[in-house]
Design an enzyme around this catalytic site. Structure first.
Site, mmCIF file in Angstrom:
data_model
loop_
_atom_site.group_PDB
_atom_site.id
_atom_site.type_symbol
_atom_site.label_atom_id
_atom_site.label_comp_id
_atom_site.label_asym_id
_atom_site.label_seq_id
_atom_site.Cartn_x
_atom_site.Cartn_y
_atom_site.Cartn_z
ATOM 1 N N TYR A 1 -2.275 -0.533 10.455
ATOM 2 C CA TYR A 1 -2.372 -0.923 9.043
ATOM 3 C C TYR A 1 -1.091 -0.566 8.302
ATOM 4 O O TYR A 1 -0.544 -1.370 7.540
ATOM 5 C CB TYR A 1 -3.568 -0.209 8.414
ATOM 6 C CG TYR A 1 -3.663 -0.324 6.912
ATOM 7 C CD1 TYR A 1 -4.159 -1.476 6.317
ATOM 8 C CD2 TYR A 1 -3.268 0.729 6.088
ATOM 9 C CE1 TYR A 1 -4.263 -1.576 4.928
ATOM 10 C CE2 TYR A 1 -3.368 0.643 4.710
ATOM 11 C CZ TYR A 1 -3.864 -0.519 4.134
ATOM 12 O OH TYR A 1 -3.949 -0.623 2.770
ATOM 13 N N SER B 1 0.844 -1.196 0.000
ATOM 14 C CA SER B 1 0.000 0.000 0.000
ATOM 15 C C SER B 1 0.877 1.242 0.000
ATOM 16 O O SER B 1 2.028 1.211 0.454
ATOM 17 C CB SER B 1 -0.897 0.019 1.238
ATOM 18 O OG SER B 1 -1.522 1.286 1.394
#
Length: 246
Positions: free
Chosen positions: A167, A154
């Protein structure tokens, strides 16, 4: 002799974890369109079975298996089912992951009052939810002589984003793990199996929808801030990742 389609996935059997999600479902369709047989892993059985049935009705080959990627026994059982049905596994896309509500720092929350258990849960889902499938399916992929693994990282692994520390740390760990594993596999398996990662930018998904949109569908201040820093001034479209994946 000229090969007409160097990106063909004909006769390839490919597992996609998180295959019922927003990005994962597009990964599944991209593999099918390239000629591959796709095995969809997910927890939403109704959605997964509907997805696989639609692919078969359109002439593709797909199978849904309800699998929790954090449960090694479920992964082992799924592997045996796939081998029995198709005889091999050529590829693995680790699409399972995302944020968890408990791991998000609220706007009014104190930075010294992080939900540690929530952060651990986010890290476990993203990092161990990637490592475990690789451990289970990797040996089968190597046996094909041309196996491929794609992890999903990501933009959060590259930039310090507010509120989503668990995350972000999980995705940053995937980056390092992918590089480390690539070197180790090259030394031990040479070119019979490869591993790479895709690091998507900002997309609207089920996990981040409450962070980026208001109940009426309008964008939050966080979303507006992201878009101001994005040259196209919009969120990504899932299909824009498919060329890189294939």
């Amino acid at each position: 002799m000229i090969k007409k389609n160097i990106f063909s996935l004909d006769n390839k059997v490919i597992v996609v974890t998180g295959g019922t999600g927003v990005l994962g479902s597009h990964f599944v369709n991209a593999i099918v369109q390239a000629g591959g047989t796709v095995i969809i892993f997910g927890l939403n059985e109704e959605r997964g079975n509907t997805q696989a049935e639609a692919i078969r009705k359109n002439g593709g080959e797909a199978l849904f298996l309800a699998v929790n990627v954090l449960e090694e026994s479920q992964l082992e059982e799924a592997k045996e089912k796939i081998i029995r049905k198709y005889g091999k596994i050529d590829g693995l896309v680790n699409g399972a992951g995302g944020n968890v509500p408990e791991g998000v720092l609220s706007p009014e929350g104190d930075v010294f009052d992080l939900n540690i258990e929530g952060m651990k849960k986010a890290m476990e889902l993203n990092l161990w939810g990637t490592i475990l499938p690789n451990q289970v399916f990797g040996p089968s992929l190597a046996k094909t002589g041309n196996g491929a693994i794609v992890n999903i990282s990501s933009v959060a692994s590259k930039r310090a984003l507010t509120r989503v520390l668990g995350y972000s740390m999980g995705k940053a760990a995937i980056d390092y793990y992918t590089k480390w594993f690539a070197v180790e596999m090259a030394n031990r398996y040479h070119d019979s199996i490869r591993i790479n990662a895709i690091a998507p930018g900002f997309f609207l998904s089920e996990q981040n929808r409450t962070l980026l949109t208001n109940p009426d569908g309008s964008y939050t201040d966080r979303a507006d801030s992201i878009l101001r820093q994005t040259p196209f001034k919009r969120f990504g479209k899932p299909e824009e990742l498919c060329g890189a994946l294939v």
